[in-house]
Design a protein around this motif. Structure first.
Motif, PDB file in Angstrom:
ATOM      1  N   ARG A  25      -6.989  -4.009  -3.902  1.00 37.33           N
ATOM      2  CA  ARG A  25      -7.286  -2.583  -3.958  1.00 37.33           C
ATOM      3  C   ARG A  25      -7.530  -2.149  -5.401  1.00 37.33           C
ATOM      4  N   SER A  62       0.875  -1.168   0.000  1.00 44.00           N
ATOM      5  CA  SER A  62       0.000   0.000   0.000  1.00 44.00           C
ATOM      6  C   SER A  62       0.917   1.224   0.000  1.00 44.00           C
ATOM      7  N   GLU A 121      -5.120   4.115   0.084  1.00 43.27           N
ATOM      8  CA  GLU A 121      -5.136   2.913   0.922  1.00 43.27           C
ATOM      9  C   GLU A 121      -6.531   2.298   1.007  1.00 43.27           C
TER      10      GLU A 121
END
Length: 702
Positions: free
Chosen positions: A232, A52, A266
């Motif tokens: 993500r 991240s 994030e």
């Protein structure tokens, strides 16, 4: 200690977004590789990489607390050196054992083995397996050392005295074997079980990781962070699609932008913004590039692919009322779009033609002159190619497009966004009311820009693109800038493949050697320029061979065709198809082998052998039969060849198998009589010429 899963996380300040994905993959791979090397993790251990903006982490399954002991075999010395006549250890042997941590008591257990020359003493022992604490310390250090860091920074540690080097300042280290903390220290940090979550939205601070397997779940629940880069990215793509559908459009597809945005947030939250419709008067390529490059936005397109006045923002925060975030992004993008509109309006105040003279002040290469001089060469090359392909209007338009093709380099828009060169030239040419083919050619002369890119859309664009790429190739080869290894600063391999594609896929009636000769002539008078057409031709045909192999043709098929240096590349595919069909014939193997034999015989002959036969000197029945077969078959094969029916040409030649076999079985080529020998060599030369018009069939012989 039993095997447990392992989690290591390094918490840092924001990492370089364009490098994050590779950093995460490298960290996990290097960490796991070191653990496997030390026997702490099995070869089949599963490794999960996390990355991240503020962390690199790795999860490794089945990691042992202590590695198994390893048997060690140590070759000592010959028996005659290590033991005396009474079988007692010599001082040399005792010294060697002491160095290995053993004493005289180990002598009785030494193993003897003959190496083919003498009996040798071997010391077998067990090396203690590495502990996880030691192995992980080494693994983390190795993983950090192996990171593909774009640029290292030096920063001061909390004690105020020590400094360390790393890509970004590091603030926390997690190392968990199951639920147990493994003592590790790097970058001035001691390992623990706490980290930090989202900079603004974490539920708790610090975030406590109770065990290795709960890492991703805990970070999401307590830290509001999706630790996995892949997860993500998938979440961003899902939200983009949903938001676009709700707004009545579709987001622009850009994998590089998606990767970069994934490395910037994030926990993503996609929002829809918009700008004034008046900006849509600016070419959409400019607006799209402005939003993507400067703001990392995803422009929204309508169903036809036309830009709308809406865009998608991937935010890193999720407020209850997103209006402030949306409004802020709309305010930020407005000046960018206004700049683009200003550049566009200013650029159109001057015609492309009026800018051409300015190219004489722009250096192209210190050995090849200015862009102005280069444009004159490209225009002359384009004119010559157009005359060969049809003349008339094509010549006029190709020359005009070539002269104007680089003029947009002097515009404000291209100065701000070099990626738009050619694209803006087309818009400005349309504004100047130039011919549509000329305008298209100004944009298309850069094509194909990369593998799989489209070719120029018309003949004018093709001519100018060919001229531009050939000028670059010839110019760089003439000053010795030839690609070596993986170094190709002027993208000459890409230029060569572009030339090949245009000649082949466009089926242009242009000969490679003739093209190169004409282009080299344009550099007459350039100081320090050394013509090297053969080297450039070799380079182009090497690229052609590589491209054909990538398309699925065998090395033998490609070599058979390309080794003949066919001048017209448009018929390459037909030649390859003919060779493949010929290879399937029962006569193919024998004829290929015979052709190889003929080639070798002719190579060894003194001087050049003329393909001429005196029928009065044909003494043997087999050579008369071969000559008669050639007289019958060659005209038919040649006729098929001239019509472009290469398969038929080779099919006809297959009828020569029997007379060729009979010739080699019953005729001595190197006869004592010089006249007979010359006549038989002439017969073979005639055979060789007939069989190798489509391809060098000897290359098909194993």
């Amino acid at each position: 200690m039993t095997a447990k899963n392992l989690l290591v996380e390094l918490f840092v300040e924001e990492l370089p977004p364009k490098a994050l994905k590779k950093l995460g993959e490298s960290f996990a791979a290097a960490l796991a590789a070191s653990l496997k090397k030390d026997g702490l993790a099995a070869d089949g251990a599963q490794v999960i990489a996390y990355a991240s903006p503020r962390r690199l982490a790795a999860h490794v399954t089945g990691v042992a607390g202590v590695a198994a002991d390893k048997p060690v075999v140590q070759k000592l010395m010959p028996v005659a050196v290590g033991l005396d006549a009474n079988g007692k250890a010599t001082p040399a042997l005792l010294k060697k054992l002491a160095a290995l941590g053993a004493d005289e008591s180990a002598v009785a257990g030494l193993r003897r083995e003959n190496d083919g020359k003498a009996d040798i003493l071997f010391y077998d022992s067990l090396a203690k397996g590495a502990t996880l604490a030691d192995g992980l310390q080494k693994a983390v250090e190795a993983a950090l050392a192996a990171l593909p860091i774009p640029k290292v920074m030096t920063y001061q540690l909390a004690n105020g005295w020590d400094t360390v080097n790393f890509v970004r300042p590091a603030h926390a280290l997690v190392a968990l074997h199951g639920a147990d903390v493994v003592p590790v220290s790097v970058l001035g940090l001691q390992s623990g079980n706490t980290t930090k979550g989202h900079r603004f939205e974490a539920a708790v601070d610090p975030v406590v990781i109770t065990d290795a397997d709960s890492y991703a779940e805990t970070l999401l629940k307590d830290g509001s962070v999706i630790a996995s880069f892949a997860e993500r990215r998938a979440e961003i793509a899902r939200q983009l699609a949903a938001a676009a559908a709700k707004a009545g459009g579709k987001p622009i597809e850009d994998d590089a932008l998606l990767d970069e945005v994934t490395a910037l947030v994030e926990r993503p939250n996609v929002l829809v913004g918009q700008f004034e419709e008046e900006f849509l008067a600016v070419p959409q390529e400019c607006l799209i590039l402005t939003m993507k490059a400067n703001q990392k936005y995803f422009p929204l397109l309508d169903a036809t692919g036309k830009l709308t006045n809406k865009f998608l923002v991937v935010s890193n925060i999720s407020p209850a009322d997103p209006s402030a975030v949306i409004g802020g992004n709309e305010r930020v993008v407005r000046p960018r779009l206004a700049d683009a509109k200003f550049f566009f309006d200013q650029d159109r105040k001057k015609s492309l033609e009026s800018r051409v003279i300015g190219l004489s002040k722009v250096v192209y290469h210190n050995k090849l002159g200015t862009q102005g001089e280069r444009v004159q060469r490209v225009a002359a090359i384009a004119r010559a190619i157009a005359e060969t392909l049809g003349g008339g209007e094509l010549v006029q338009h190709a020359e005009q497009a070539a002269l104007l093709a680089k003029a947009d380099l002097l515009t404000d828009m291209v100065g701000e966004f070099p990626e738009l060169q050619g694209i803006m030239g087309r818009y400005y040419a349309q504004h100047d009311s130039l011919n549509a083919d000329v305008a298209d050619a100004i944009e298309d002369h850069y094509k194909p820009r990369f593998a799989g890119d489209s070719l120029p859309r018309g003949r004018v664009g093709t001519v100018v693109a060919l001229a531009d790429k050939l000028e670059t190739l010839v110019g760089m080869f003439g000053i010795g800038q030839i690609p070596t290894g993986d170094k190709d600063p002027f993208a000459l391999r890409r230029h060569a493949l572009g030339v090949i594609r245009m000649l082949a896929e466009g089926d242009l009636n242009l000969a490679v050697d003739g093209l190169l000769t004409g282009v080299f002539a344009q550099f007459n008078g350039v100081e320090g320029f050394a013509p090297n057409p053969q080297a450039l031709a070799d380079f182009i045909y090497d690229r052609l061979a590589g491209s054909l192999r990538e398309q699925g043709y065998t090395a033998q098929e490609v070599d058979a065709v390309v080794s003949q240096r066919p001048q017209r590349l448009g018929d390459i595919v037909k030649r390859l198809a003919a060779v493949r069909a010929f290879s399937a014939l029962p006569e193919a193997a024998a004829l290929a082998a015979a052709n190889k034999r003929v080639s070798n015989i002719l190579k060894k002959a003194d001087g050049v052998v003329d393909a001429r036969v005196d029928a009065a000197l044909l003494r043997e029945a087999a050579e008369s039969a071969l000559h008669a077969a050639l007289v019958e078959v060659v005209p038919q094969a040649d006729a098929a060849f001239l019509t472009g029916d290469y398969s038929e040409s080779l099919q006809v030649l297959a009828r020569l198998r029997a007379p060729v076999d009979a010739f080699f079985d019953g005729v001595m080529v190197n006869a004592d009589d010089p006249a007979l020998k010359a006549n038989r060599l002439g017969l073979l030369a005639m055979l060789h010429a007939a069989m190798n018009r489509v391809a060098d069939l000897s290359k098909l012989s194993a």
